[in-house]
Enzyme design. Structure first.
Site, PDB file in Angstrom:
ATOM      1  N   HIS A  72     -39.650 -44.415  44.162  1.00  0.00           N
ATOM      2  CA  HIS A  72     -40.512 -45.329  43.393  1.00  0.00           C
ATOM      3  C   HIS A  72     -39.649 -46.221  42.495  1.00  0.00           C
ATOM      4  CE1 HIS A  72     -44.717 -43.344  43.756  1.00  0.00           C
ATOM      5  NE2 HIS A  72     -44.026 -43.251  44.878  1.00  0.00           N
ATOM      6  N   PRO A 291     -45.847 -32.750  29.473  1.00  0.00           N
ATOM      7  CA  PRO A 291     -45.481 -33.307  30.781  1.00  0.00           C
ATOM      8  C   PRO A 291     -45.512 -34.828  30.881  1.00  0.00           C
ATOM      9  CG  PRO A 291     -47.665 -32.322  30.863  1.00  0.00           C
ATOM     10  CD  PRO A 291     -47.106 -31.983  29.525  1.00  0.00           C
ATOM     11  N   LYS A 295     -40.447 -34.799  32.389  1.00  0.00           N
ATOM     12  CA  LYS A 295     -39.077 -34.389  32.070  1.00  0.00           C
ATOM     13  C   LYS A 295     -38.782 -32.897  32.259  1.00  0.00           C
ATOM     14  CE  LYS A 295     -37.256 -38.238  31.051  1.00  0.00           C
ATOM     15  NZ  LYS A 295     -37.363 -38.698  32.435  1.00  0.00           N
ATOM     16  N   TYR A 383     -37.211 -42.932  31.148  1.00  0.00           N
ATOM     17  CA  TYR A 383     -38.019 -42.396  32.248  1.00  0.00           C
ATOM     18  C   TYR A 383     -37.147 -42.065  33.463  1.00  0.00           C
ATOM     19  CZ  TYR A 383     -42.093 -41.746  35.262  1.00  0.00           C
ATOM     20  OH  TYR A 383     -43.038 -41.206  36.109  1.00  0.00           O
TER      21      TYR A 383
HETATM   22  P1  FAD Z   1     -40.356 -21.815  35.699  1.00  0.00           P
HETATM   23  O1  FAD Z   1     -40.684 -22.809  36.720  1.00  0.00           O
HETATM   24  O2  FAD Z   1     -41.335 -21.362  34.723  1.00  0.00           O
HETATM   25  O3  FAD Z   1     -39.662 -20.588  36.414  1.00  0.00           O
HETATM   26  C1  FAD Z   1     -39.400 -19.376  35.754  1.00  0.00           C
HETATM   27  C2  FAD Z   1     -39.450 -18.246  36.755  1.00  0.00           C
HETATM   28  O4  FAD Z   1     -39.156 -17.031  36.085  1.00  0.00           O
HETATM   29  C3  FAD Z   1     -40.827 -18.061  37.363  1.00  0.00           C
HETATM   30  O5  FAD Z   1     -40.741 -17.939  38.757  1.00  0.00           O
HETATM   31  C4  FAD Z   1     -41.361 -16.797  36.711  1.00  0.00           C
HETATM   32  O6  FAD Z   1     -42.263 -16.094  37.541  1.00  0.00           O
HETATM   33  C5  FAD Z   1     -40.085 -16.033  36.477  1.00  0.00           C
HETATM   34  N1  FAD Z   1     -40.176 -15.056  35.399  1.00  0.00           N
HETATM   35  C6  FAD Z   1     -40.917 -15.099  34.264  1.00  0.00           C
HETATM   36  N2  FAD Z   1     -40.736 -13.995  33.536  1.00  0.00           N
HETATM   37  C7  FAD Z   1     -39.869 -13.225  34.219  1.00  0.00           C
HETATM   38  C8  FAD Z   1     -39.293 -11.946  33.978  1.00  0.00           C
HETATM   39  N3  FAD Z   1     -39.606 -11.261  32.867  1.00  0.00           N
HETATM   40  N4  FAD Z   1     -38.434 -11.446  34.878  1.00  0.00           N
HETATM   41  C9  FAD Z   1     -38.134 -12.137  36.006  1.00  0.00           C
HETATM   42  N5  FAD Z   1     -38.655 -13.357  36.295  1.00  0.00           N
HETATM   43  C10 FAD Z   1     -39.507 -13.879  35.408  1.00  0.00           C
HETATM   44  N6  FAD Z   1     -43.166 -30.728  34.452  1.00  0.00           N
HETATM   45  C11 FAD Z   1     -43.221 -31.981  34.848  1.00  0.00           C
HETATM   46  O7  FAD Z   1     -42.182 -32.679  34.804  1.00  0.00           O
HETATM   47  N7  FAD Z   1     -44.410 -32.499  35.331  1.00  0.00           N
HETATM   48  C12 FAD Z   1     -45.553 -31.717  35.418  1.00  0.00           C
HETATM   49  O8  FAD Z   1     -46.596 -32.164  35.860  1.00  0.00           O
HETATM   50  C13 FAD Z   1     -45.522 -30.396  34.996  1.00  0.00           C
HETATM   51  N8  FAD Z   1     -46.625 -29.604  35.041  1.00  0.00           N
HETATM   52  C14 FAD Z   1     -46.538 -28.306  34.591  1.00  0.00           C
HETATM   53  C15 FAD Z   1     -47.661 -27.474  34.607  1.00  0.00           C
HETATM   54  C16 FAD Z   1     -47.600 -26.148  34.125  1.00  0.00           C
HETATM   55  C17 FAD Z   1     -48.815 -25.260  34.145  1.00  0.00           C
HETATM   56  C18 FAD Z   1     -46.382 -25.672  33.620  1.00  0.00           C
HETATM   57  C19 FAD Z   1     -46.285 -24.249  33.089  1.00  0.00           C
HETATM   58  C20 FAD Z   1     -45.255 -26.508  33.623  1.00  0.00           C
HETATM   59  C21 FAD Z   1     -45.329 -27.832  34.100  1.00  0.00           C
HETATM   60  N9  FAD Z   1     -44.215 -28.693  34.108  1.00  0.00           N
HETATM   61  C22 FAD Z   1     -44.277 -29.947  34.514  1.00  0.00           C
HETATM   62  C23 FAD Z   1     -42.933 -28.274  33.672  1.00  0.00           C
HETATM   63  C24 FAD Z   1     -42.040 -27.886  34.848  1.00  0.00           C
HETATM   64  O9  FAD Z   1     -42.802 -27.367  35.896  1.00  0.00           O
HETATM   65  C25 FAD Z   1     -41.071 -26.890  34.291  1.00  0.00           C
HETATM   66  O10 FAD Z   1     -40.292 -27.563  33.317  1.00  0.00           O
HETATM   67  C26 FAD Z   1     -40.197 -26.254  35.341  1.00  0.00           C
HETATM   68  O11 FAD Z   1     -40.972 -25.404  36.156  1.00  0.00           O
HETATM   69  C27 FAD Z   1     -39.077 -25.485  34.673  1.00  0.00           C
HETATM   70  O12 FAD Z   1     -38.446 -24.681  35.609  1.00  0.00           O
HETATM   71  P2  FAD Z   1     -37.864 -23.289  35.175  1.00  0.00           P
HETATM   72  O13 FAD Z   1     -37.223 -22.741  36.425  1.00  0.00           O
HETATM   73  O14 FAD Z   1     -37.091 -23.418  33.943  1.00  0.00           O
HETATM   74  O15 FAD Z   1     -39.111 -22.389  34.782  1.00  0.00           O
HETATM   75  C1  DHB Z   2     -46.500 -35.726  37.628  1.00  0.00           C
HETATM   76  C2  DHB Z   2     -46.514 -35.026  36.475  1.00  0.00           C
HETATM   77  C3  DHB Z   2     -46.123 -35.650  35.320  1.00  0.00           C
HETATM   78  O1  DHB Z   2     -46.104 -34.987  34.181  1.00  0.00           O
HETATM   79  C4  DHB Z   2     -45.726 -36.959  35.292  1.00  0.00           C
HETATM   80  O2  DHB Z   2     -45.380 -37.549  34.132  1.00  0.00           O
HETATM   81  C5  DHB Z   2     -45.693 -37.655  36.473  1.00  0.00           C
HETATM   82  C6  DHB Z   2     -46.083 -37.009  37.644  1.00  0.00           C
HETATM   83  C7  DHB Z   2     -46.932 -35.047  38.872  1.00  0.00           C
HETATM   84  O3  DHB Z   2     -47.317 -33.877  38.824  1.00  0.00           O
HETATM   85  O4  DHB Z   2     -46.901 -35.680  39.920  1.00  0.00           O
END
Ligand code: FAD
Ligand code: DHB
Length: 388
Positions: A72, A291, A295, A383
């Site tokens: 994009h 979100p 980021k 962004y």
């Molecule tokens: P996570 O993806 O949370 O991964 C952590 C992992 O650790 C998981 O698999 C979990 O099951 C595991 N875990 C937890 N506790 C334990 C334990 N005690 N022992 C072993 N394993 C464990 N970001 C965006 O940019 N856009 C979005 O639209 C967006 N939507 C989101 C919606 C939701 C509901 C959430 C919660 C987050 C969203 N985010 C979004 C943020 C983005 O998804 C996260 O920043 C990203 O997933 C971070 O990755 P991570 O691996 O650090 O954590």
């Molecule tokens: C999406 C989520 C976001 O938070 C954003 O800023 C843009 C896209 C998505 O889930 O596609």
């Protein structure tokens, strides 16, 4: 059992770190509390900065991303019945790629499986001894107790994980803001309403039109925190989204049965430092952004980049100086993304307690952005992602 690094959490941060270490021949095991299917079923982020794409390329997991991801060059901000296009490519020379977090996770899982690297699912984990020189991770799997000795523990287990919670009280400073609303998200197999994303600031609240492919849409509307998913049947969601969209988009909106629906609360959070002894926090385990600026996943990737650099330098050059700088380097980028995500959230959402004055300030700022190349450039460079 003994390994060099135990990674707690098989989300994007944990799996990506695993892949970075695997490429350098560093022995790591990933321990995850949930099932593989549960991890793959979580619909979350969708927009990748070019730095994230470059990192995935460097570690050899970008083939499907390049084949299926959508590049994009800009997005729209809609307000007061009109739209302003932010020309990311024209303003910064960079683009973003739309490719779901679930797809990245799947690609990383496949790469681990192909290399024969170990990921243990459904493991109940306890990190210990990381204050000293002999960290151990104990875990229970299938009712049996196990323990792994290691040099380092990477806490990549998200906001509610055990890693940050295991650090002694008082050793980490935390900073938090909880926003008084959430995002109701819907995934549907309908063609996206527009080729590019549309961020909408509307009197009824924020809305976002995103996508996963040319046939799969992802939409969000701001909703009160008190509401539950079952209060949002598909018809209510589509009607609310349509009311917030600019007229032409509303007229072209294709609706259909939702295939996933969830409400995400919005929060800003940072723990400092991101390390304690031989435990390092990366991704959501150390910080959360609302979100709006897309980021969260991208910050998980930049943390992993710095942490992998530190661990590789430790094992290849026998130097711990990069690892010692991990928290400082990662946090410098985290705070800038926290600021941008907070600013985008404040700019685009309805904050009823701010009253008419607050709304007029938002509209004045949106008008200013629409008319100022300087303001658009500042928005665009954040962004697409600040440099690592
Ligand atoms: P996570 O993806 O949370 O991964 C952590 C992992 O650790 C998981 O698999 C979990 O099951 C595991 N875990 C937890 N506790 C334990 C334990 N005690 N022992 C072993 N394993 C464990 N970001 C965006 O940019 N856009 C979005 O639209 C967006 N939507 C989101 C919606 C939701 C509901 C959430 C919660 C987050 C969203 N985010 C979004 C943020 C983005 O998804 C996260 O920043 C990203 O997933 C971070 O990755 P991570 O691996 O650090 O954590
Ligand atoms: C999406 C989520 C976001 O938070 C954003 O800023 C843009 C896209 C998505 O889930 O596609």
């Amino acid at each position: 059992m003994r390994v060099q690094v135990v990674i707690i959490g098989a989300g994007p941060a944990g799996l990506l770190l695993g892949q970075c270490l695997l490429r350098e021949g560093i022995d790591a095991v990933v321990l995850e509390s949930r099932t593989r299917e549960h991890v793959l079923g979580r619909i979350r982020a969708g927009v990748l900065e070019s730095g994230t794409v470059a990192l995935l390329e460097r570690v050899g997991v970008a083939e499907r991303l390049h084949a299926e991801g959508l590049v994009h060059e800009g997005f729209d901000i809609a307000f007061a019945g009109g739209r302003t296009r932010i020309d990311l490519a024209g303003l910064t020379g960079k683009t973003v790629t739309v490719y779901g977090q679930t797809e990245i996770t799947r690609d990383l899982m496949d790469a681990r499986a192909a290399a024969g690297a170990k990921t243990l699912y459904e493991a109940q984990v306890l990190p210990e001894g990381f204050e000293g020189s002999k960290p151990t991770v104990r875990f229970v799997k299938d009712g049996k107790n196990h323990s792994i000795e290691c040099d380092f523990i990477a806490g990549c287990d998200g906001f509610h994980g055990i890693s940050r919670a295991s650090v002694p009280a008082g050793a980490l400073r935390t900073c938090e803001r909880v926003y008084p609303f959430g995002w109701m998200g819907v995934l549907a197999d309908t063609p996206p309403v527009s080729e590019e994303l549309i961020y909408v600031s509307h009197e009824r609240g924020f809305a976002l039109c995103s996508q996963r492919s040319r046939t799969r849409s992802r939409y969000y509307v701001q909703c009160p925190l008190s509401e539950q998913v079952d209060e949002w049947p598909d018809e209510r969601f589509w009607a609310e989204l349509r009311r917030r969209l600019p007229e032409d988009a509303a007229a072209g909106l294709a609706t259909g049965a939702s295939i996933e629906k969830s409400i995400a609360p919005l929060r800003s959070f940072v723990a400092e430092p991101l390390s304690f002894g031989r435990l390092f926090l990366a991704g959501d385990a150390g910080h959360i952004v609302p979100p709006t600026g897309a980021k969260g996943l991208n910050l998980a990737a930049s943390d992993v980049h710095y942490l992998a650099e530190g661990l590789i330098s430790f094992y290849k050059e026998k130097s711990s100086s990069e690892l010692e700088c991990y928290s400082q380097k990662a946090l410098a980028r985290v705070w800038k993304a926290e600021r941008f995500s907070w600013w985008m959230t404040k700019l685009l959402h309805r904050f009823p307690e701010e009253g008419d004055f607050g709304r007029r300030m938002q509209l004045a700022e949106l008008e200013y952005i629409s008319g100022s190349r300087a303001a658009q450039t500042a928005l665009a460079e954040n962004y697409v992602g600040l440099p690592y």
